[in-house]
Design a protein around this motif. Structure first.
Motif, mmCIF file in Angstrom:
data_model
loop_
_atom_site.group_PDB
_atom_site.id
_atom_site.type_symbol
_atom_site.label_atom_id
_atom_site.label_comp_id
_atom_site.label_asym_id
_atom_site.label_seq_id
_atom_site.Cartn_x
_atom_site.Cartn_y
_atom_site.Cartn_z
ATOM 1 N N GLU A 1 -8.188 8.410 0.776
ATOM 2 C CA GLU A 1 -6.859 8.133 0.216
ATOM 3 C C GLU A 1 -6.453 6.689 0.503
ATOM 4 O OE1 GLU A 1 -2.280 9.918 0.406
ATOM 5 O OE2 GLU A 1 -3.772 10.517 1.903
ATOM 6 N N TYR A 2 -6.713 6.245 1.720
ATOM 7 C CA TYR A 2 -6.402 4.868 2.090
ATOM 8 C C TYR A 2 -7.224 3.890 1.245
ATOM 9 C CZ TYR A 2 -6.830 0.545 4.814
ATOM 10 O OH TYR A 2 -6.877 -0.774 5.203
ATOM 11 N N ARG A 3 -8.508 4.142 1.100
ATOM 12 C CA ARG A 3 -9.370 3.223 0.345
ATOM 13 C C ARG A 3 -8.986 3.182 -1.131
ATOM 14 N NH1 ARG A 3 -15.161 4.776 3.317
ATOM 15 N NH2 ARG A 3 -14.701 3.631 5.253
ATOM 16 N N LEU B 1 0.813 -1.222 0.000
ATOM 17 C CA LEU B 1 0.000 0.000 0.000
ATOM 18 C C LEU B 1 0.847 1.272 0.000
ATOM 19 C CD1 LEU B 1 -2.736 -1.100 2.570
ATOM 20 C CD2 LEU B 1 -3.011 -0.874 0.092
ATOM 21 N N SER C 1 -9.704 6.436 5.487
ATOM 22 C CA SER C 1 -9.786 7.670 4.708
ATOM 23 C C SER C 1 -9.970 7.334 3.232
ATOM 24 C CB SER C 1 -8.519 8.500 4.904
ATOM 25 O OG SER C 1 -7.397 7.833 4.335
ATOM 26 N N GLU D 1 -10.045 -2.131 8.206
ATOM 27 C CA GLU D 1 -10.889 -1.146 8.891
ATOM 28 C C GLU D 1 -11.648 -1.721 10.083
ATOM 29 O OE1 GLU D 1 -13.084 1.663 6.520
ATOM 30 O OE2 GLU D 1 -11.922 1.144 4.722
ATOM 31 N N ARG E 1 -6.422 5.163 8.532
ATOM 32 C CA ARG E 1 -7.306 4.033 8.204
ATOM 33 C C ARG E 1 -8.703 4.550 7.864
ATOM 34 N NH1 ARG E 1 -8.662 -0.505 11.588
ATOM 35 N NH2 ARG E 1 -9.029 0.988 13.236
ATOM 36 N N TYR F 1 -0.508 7.283 7.676
ATOM 37 C CA TYR F 1 -1.749 7.237 6.907
ATOM 38 C C TYR F 1 -2.919 7.214 7.867
ATOM 39 C CZ TYR F 1 -2.115 2.212 8.011
ATOM 40 O OH TYR F 1 -2.229 1.015 8.657
#
Length: 461
Positions: free
Chosen positions: A417-419, A370, A415, A435, A413, A411
């Motif tokens: 951007e994360y997804r 990631l 968000s 999540e 979790r 980062y």
């Protein structure tokens, strides 16, 4: 006239008594001056050619072109002590530091000498790691201020900064202008000198830059250590043993150094009866075929965690692969390694996984598949040596990865951007990957020999 003389006599006696009392108090408090304010008696310059002089009751160190780091060191050595002094630099190029239990090898560097050991940093640059702990000419940074970012603003360029350094037993604690900064537990040196550094310079135009020191005093008896009031992360090099301070701050060991209590095999009811072993305070997964969880298998904590601060040490063998996973729910019932967010543990040079994934997001300390770890090679210990990992999951779902005290990943979790990153990763097949509100912590069996120790955790509210 007689009355005036009597009053004067009383005042004089009171003044003398007060002066004597103050002198007695000063003599009894245990502090003594290491610098007499007049000359450099009791000190000597070593390892470089920077110049030291005394001006207006201050020690002045002047940088010179072509010199390595130069140190003004005490002729006396010290074991346990509390040291206080003031330090000033006037330019960002004038990195400096204070040696505590410093060591000197006069024969090193072709007879030019080498100073090494614990150094309390003076860092006027934007990095701002002042009062962090550096192991000069030996192991490098022990306590970068990424571990205590609130202290980065304590140092004042162009002003005198007051340092307090406690070196008692195997504990080193530092303060800067009253701010609690660093806490290191390490027993490599039990005795040594105090030293004042003038750093080498990169640019010729920085020759002549000055570093100033004053009010240098030390206490070696009847020590009264000052407790930290803040929640400071401790770099603790004892083996599987917490300090009293860590315990009061809510830390506890996840690995007791003696057995596998608190751990079980992933998707199993007990700890694996082969592959994983505990010896001399170290938890090791044996090498097998290099496959992912095809031999002894991963192990997980019996407990689940949500917000936490997790510290651990790991040692790789050549070409090895492993990982520390978190928010492992064990609900997927998949083959191979259990699913979870992963702090990658890898030999970046010799394992092929480092060149796979996307833009280096499978390299050491990365959020596997990631986010690539933003790290410099000088902060990575060689294969066969211990590296320090740290994962912090804040209650607001902000997550940080650290490697040897330096933050390399951050980062949030859940968000967007994360997804978006999950959607282009191998984890896109798992709904709401990473999540979960809580999960187990996992140590991975990837078929290579990897060792762990000093696994500690603190839950965060």
């Amino acid at each position: 006239m007689i009355r005036i003389r009597s009053i004067f006599t009383v005042i004089l006696v009171q003044f003398l008594l007060l002066s004597c009392a103050k002198q007695e108090e000063s003599a009894d408090d245990g502090w003594r001056e290491l610098f007499n304010g007049q000359d450099l008696s009791g000190w000597k310059a070593v390892a470089g050619t920077a110049e030291f002089s005394v001006e207006n009751g201050e020690i002045v160190g002047t940088a010179v072109e072509g010199s390595p780091n130069t140190f003004l060191i005490t002729e006396e050595t010290f074991g346990d002590f509390i040291l206080e002094l003031e330090l000033k630099v006037e330019h960002v190029s004038s990195n400096s530091g204070i040696m505590a239990r410093g060591q000197f090898d006069p024969n090193a560097r072709e007879g030019n000498g080498l100073v090494y050991g614990y150094q309390i940093e003076a860092d006027p640059t934007e990095r701002a790691w002042s009062a962090g702990v550096y192991d000069e000419a030996r192991r490098g940074w022990l306590y970068p201020l990424d571990l205590n970012p609130s202290a980065k603003s304590a140092f004042k360029l162009g002003e005198y900064n007051k340092y307090r350094i406690e070196v008692i037993g195997d504990e080193i604690k530092t303060w800067l202008n009253g701010q609690e900064v660093a806490y290191v537990v390490d027993d490599m040196d039990s005795k040594g000198f105090v030293g004042l550094q003038v750093h080498s310079i990169r640019n010729p135009e920085d020759a002549g830059r000055k570093t100033y020191f004053r009010n240098v005093r030390i206490k070696t008896e009847n020590l009264d250590p000052k407790p930290f009031d803040s929640d400071i992360f401790v770099v603790n090099n004892r083996k599987n043993e917490l300090t009293d301070y860590e315990i009061t701050q809510g830390w506890r060991l996840l690995f007791n150094g003696q057995n596998a209590e608190g751990w079980v095999g992933a998707y199993k009811e007990s700890f694996p009866d082969f592959g994983w072993s505990v010896s001399d305070g170290v938890l090791t997964i044996a090498a097998s075929d290099g496959g992912e969880s095809t031999n002894a298998g991963d192990i997980v904590t019996e407990e689940k965690f949500s917000a936490f601060d997790l510290g651990f040490e790991f040692k790789l063998t050549e070409g090895a692969n492993s990982g520390v996973k978190y928010f492992v729910t064990l609900s997927e019932n998949n083959s191979g390694s259990a699913i979870g967010l992963e702090y990658q543990i890898l030999d970046d040079e010799k394992h092929p996984d480092a060149k796979m994934g996307r833009d280096g997001n499978r390299t050491l300390a990365s959020l596997y598949d990631l986010i690539k770890a933003d790290k410099q090679s000088r902060f990575v210990k060689p294969i066969g040596e211990w590296n320090k990992g740290r994962i912090v999951v804040h209650p607001d779902n902000r997550v940080e990865h650290f490697l040897n005290g330096v933050k390399v990943v951050e980062y949030v979790r859940g968000s967007q951007e994360y997804r978006d990153l999950v959607a282009i990763s191998k984890y896109k097949v798992w709904e709401n990957f990473g999540e979960a509100t809580e999960g187990h912590i996992l140590l991975q069996d990837h078929g290579d020999e990897v060792s762990f120790k000093n696994i500690k955790i603190k839950t965060l509210n």
